[in-house]
Structure formats: C-alpha cells, structure tokens
Design a protein around this motif. Sequence first.
Motif, short mmCIF file in Angstrom:
data_model
loop_
_atom_site.label_atom_id
_atom_site.label_comp_id
_atom_site.label_asym_id
_atom_site.label_seq_id
_atom_site.Cartn_x
_atom_site.Cartn_y
_atom_site.Cartn_z
N HIS A 89 0.86 -1.19 0.00
CA HIS A 89 0.00 0.00 0.00
C HIS A 89 0.90 1.24 0.00
O HIS A 89 1.63 1.49 0.96
CB HIS A 89 -0.92 0.03 1.22
N TRP A 90 0.85 1.99 -1.11
CA TRP A 90 1.62 3.22 -1.25
C TRP A 90 0.71 4.42 -0.97
O TRP A 90 -0.40 4.49 -1.50
CB TRP A 90 2.18 3.36 -2.66
N ASP A 91 1.18 5.34 -0.16
CA ASP A 91 0.49 6.61 0.08
C ASP A 91 1.38 7.71 -0.48
O ASP A 91 2.48 7.94 0.01
CB ASP A 91 0.25 6.82 1.58
N ASP A 101 -3.68 10.45 -3.27
CA ASP A 101 -3.74 9.23 -4.07
C ASP A 101 -2.97 8.10 -3.40
O ASP A 101 -1.99 8.34 -2.68
CB ASP A 101 -3.18 9.46 -5.47
N THR A 102 -3.40 6.88 -3.66
CA THR A 102 -2.74 5.69 -3.13
C THR A 102 -2.68 4.62 -4.22
O THR A 102 -3.30 4.74 -5.27
CB THR A 102 -3.50 5.12 -1.92
N SER A 103 -1.93 3.54 -3.95
CA SER A 103 -1.85 2.41 -4.88
C SER A 103 -1.55 1.14 -4.11
O SER A 103 -0.82 1.17 -3.10
CB SER A 103 -0.76 2.65 -5.93
N ASN A 104 -2.11 0.02 -4.58
CA ASN A 104 -1.82 -1.28 -3.99
C ASN A 104 -0.93 -2.13 -4.89
O ASN A 104 -0.80 -3.34 -4.68
CB ASN A 104 -3.12 -2.02 -3.69
#
Length: 573
Positions: A422-424, A429-432
Amino acid sequence: MKKFTLAIIILFSSISTMNASHVIGGDFHIQMVSQQSGGADYHIKLRAYRDDVNGIPLPATITIGVYQVGTNTQVATQVLNKTNPLSLVPLGDPCYTPDTSLVRIEEGIFESPTNLFLPNYGSGYYISTQIAARNSLAVNVAIGGTMTWFAMIPNPAIGQNSTPDFGNYPTDAYFCVNNPKSFSYPIFDADGDSLAYALVAPLDAAPQATGTFAGVGSYPYYPALAWQVPYNLANVVGGTPPMTIDASTGLITASPSIISFFTFAIRVEEFRDTTLAQTGPKVKIGEVRRDVQYISLACTGSSNNASFNYVDNGNANYSFTNTSTGSYTLSRWNFGDGGLSPIPSPNHTFSNDGTYVVVLAIADSSALSGANCSMDYAVSTINVTGVVNPLACNAGFTIYPDSAANNVFVVNSSTGNNLTYHWDFDDGDTSNLQYPSHTYSSGGPFYLCLTIDNGIGCIDTFCDSISSGGVVFKQSQSGFTINTIGTGITGISNNVTQQSLFNVYPNPGETNVSIESNRMTINEITIVDVTGKVIKSINDNFNFINVSDLSKGVYFLQIRTKDRLVTKKFIKE
C-alpha cells in the motif's frame, strides 16, 4: 574551450547587429471590475518584455483596441500608461546565472488610467495591440515581424469574468542546451474556470505597423508568425524531446540542442457552463496568450561527483566510505531497507537477507534554497546474506532521479513472503501495486509512504521525502512522475547524474531505437522490464536497435561503458 567560447561570442555578436528591434513578448490581463446596467467595467493590464541588450527602450504609452468577435468592428480604444520603472528580470538561480552581456530582459507594465466600459455583446470581444519591433534574434521564426498582443473576453452579460493571469516573468526563463527543462507559469484564474493549455504560433500583424488595427476574417484574426525551416509547431525549439505542453496542467518540456534564441507562445483558454441551471456543457468563453523569447545557453553545472565503496564486515554489517569529489557539503544515504543516514561515511547493519539498492546523494548548500543542480547520486546494488535473526517483513525503498526526464525512480526493496503493498503518495492518491507509477502536479516535497503486510501478522511501514529532484534537501519545482521498479534493474556501481550522457531516440518508439553519446563509448546495452527481468542484451550496432518484438510498455535501457552503467527509461509504443 577558448575556441568554443569565442564561437559563442561571435555568434551572438553577429546576430545582434542584424536588427535593433527589441520586443520579445508579453501578455494581457483583463480584469472585470464591476458589472453595470447593460455591460461591465474593465481594468486592462499589458505586460511587455524587451531585450535590454540589443534594443531601444519601451514606449511610455501603448494604445489598445477592443473589437467585436464576428464583425471585427472596433468599439473602443484606450491608452495604457507605463506604470513601473525600468525593471530587469533577475534571471538565474543559486546554481547558475546567465551572462548579462547576452541576455537582459526588461518587464514593462502598462495599465488603464481609468476603467473601460464595454456594453453587452453576444459574441464577446477581442483586445489587441501591436508594435512593429519584434526582436530578430530568434532562429525558429521569421526575422523581423510585428509583436501582436491578443486576448478574448466573453459577453459581459454572462457574469463575473477576468482573464487568467500569467503572473510575473519567471527567473528561470532560459534553456540549458541539451538539458531537458520542464517548467510552467504561475497562471491563476480568479473565477475558477476550467483552463486548457496549448502551444500556438506567435501572432504577426497586417499591416506591419505600430498601433491597434482590426483583425481580418475568422479567429485568430491576425496572421501567424512564419516559422524558419526546420522549425514548426511540432518542432518549436528543436532537440530531443521536442517541446510539448500538457493541456491540463500547462507543464512545458523542451530540450534545445543548439545555442541560440527561440520564440514561442502559450495559449490559455477558459471554459465554463454558461447555462442558468448549470447543467449544460462547458464552452469556451475566452483566452489569453503569452509570447516569450528564451535563450539557450551552455550552462555551467556543478563539479560534484558522487561515489562510494563499501566493505562487508560479516553478519550483514557494512562499512560505507564516501569517495565523492567536488564542493558538496551535504550527504544523504538510503540503504534500501528503511535505513537512512546523513553521516558522510556510515556503518550499517541490514535487517534481512536480500538485494538492496543503496543510494548516496550529495549536494552543496544551494540545495537548501531549492536548487537541484548541485545534486549528484551514486547507486550500488548489494546482495546481503548472513542475517542471523531476519525480520518476517521489512519495508524499504530508495529514490534517485531519472536522468532522461523530469521524473524519479523509486526502487522497492521490501522483503518478506506473500506481501501486499500500500503506497500513500501524500497528495490524496494511493496504490496497492508492487511497482506503481504516479504523477505529482507540483514539485513537492511529498512524504511517500509504503506499508507492507505478509498476511500473518507482520506489517511494516517506511516513509521518505521525495521531490522532483529525487531525494529532498529542499525542493519546490514543477510536477514530476515517479516510476517504481524492482531491485534487479539497478545492479550497478556508478554515478546517476542530473545531466544526460546519452540520447535515446525516438522515445517513445515503435520499431527501432538509437542511442548516441558524444562523450562516452558504449560497450553493452541491456533491456529490462519494470520488474527487473532481462529482456535482451545488445553488444554492437547501438545506433540501430530493433525493439519491434517488445510488448508495449515501459522499459529500462542499462547502458554500460568502461567505468559506469547508466539507466535510461524507454517507452515502447
């Protein structure tokens, strides 16, 4: 070096004698002050930019005209007074200041002495004026010509509307030859309208005279300034990559390959839903344009050269020795396992077995004022073994700039089994994804965080500051993109510099790609994908590499020379 310097002086000296004209650009800002019965009052401001090295002073007044869209009928004129004293733009930054014998830019501000009333008119108006003294130094457009300022405003009856404001002339309004530059203007729209950006041909005039004259025919009513071969709207300043603008953000990218002057223009269009119920489509209601002339210079850079070596002390403990050269005063280590250090030559113990990309960033004190030109990076991949009590999971990543563009590589070197990610990105915005890409709208800094989870109780988080310059000493620049990659992409012990040692073109490419360098001899090129998988290796014929068999996507070209390996991003179309 002396011959090269003399050639530059001769070039600019010979050009400057061709013409004594002086105007190099400018823009309008039309402010609606108040709505009145049957119309509205406006305050008009005109910025005019002048070549202070090769031209005559700006006039004390400029007369503008207002014309009906559709009929080209003049409905008003107004004399604008110069309201500021001689004001030279302070070009340069903490790393480089252009030679003032080659480029000095005066900004003249001309404003309405009183508000101008315009009656309601369904099609709206355009405002223009011209000076038959366009500077003749630019190599990409026709010599001579007339400088025409142009803006459009809607029917006053639609309600409050002022044109977008370009803001003051930027202090970095120049190019460094063969160095990609990304920049934007601090454009502000007080009404919150949707804006669309485009590069357009600068406007010329007919007749070639000073004053205000009605346009002819349809939009944009005035002729375009002719391009000099081989330049055109798709090749505004030459070089690779060609000049482009992001239609949504206004971010401009360019990289001229010759030392000279270039003229170009930016158009900003306004869009609004003009229906009473606010349920209709957004339509164009106006526009404003800025003409500019930039010089492309052989900018002198920093002599900082990052390098390091290390010793394996056993049990995953390493001693790192900073062998960098130059005038740097700041050091910053990222070991890829979540460990950071500002010590010039630190000792570090890794917490898990694995492959780690260690990055040393150096800079001098100019980095603390927001400049990244003194920053240099050394990158090395270390295969760590022998950890006695490894952690079940450990989050970590390293950061360094993509020398091919205004982007940043993030190397995900987290360890553990069956991990989720999990990127913050710190901008909402975020990304898995394990290897995401993300585009920031400003230069930062941002606090990038990665959280990993092995699903059986181990959760770990690592965060680091990131900016358009890579790691952060202190940054505030235009937007940038990060591309997250695996540790297999950077198995190198070399410098990753801000300057581009190699040219990759075409990029993006579809069938063949060429790689050239005037300074380095290439020994081998390896193509890897975003996960670090080696796709192919090339040992000869680097000027004609067949990429037709690659799937569409992002790849990295590892270019190996005698003493270094440089990674360049390549996009396969």
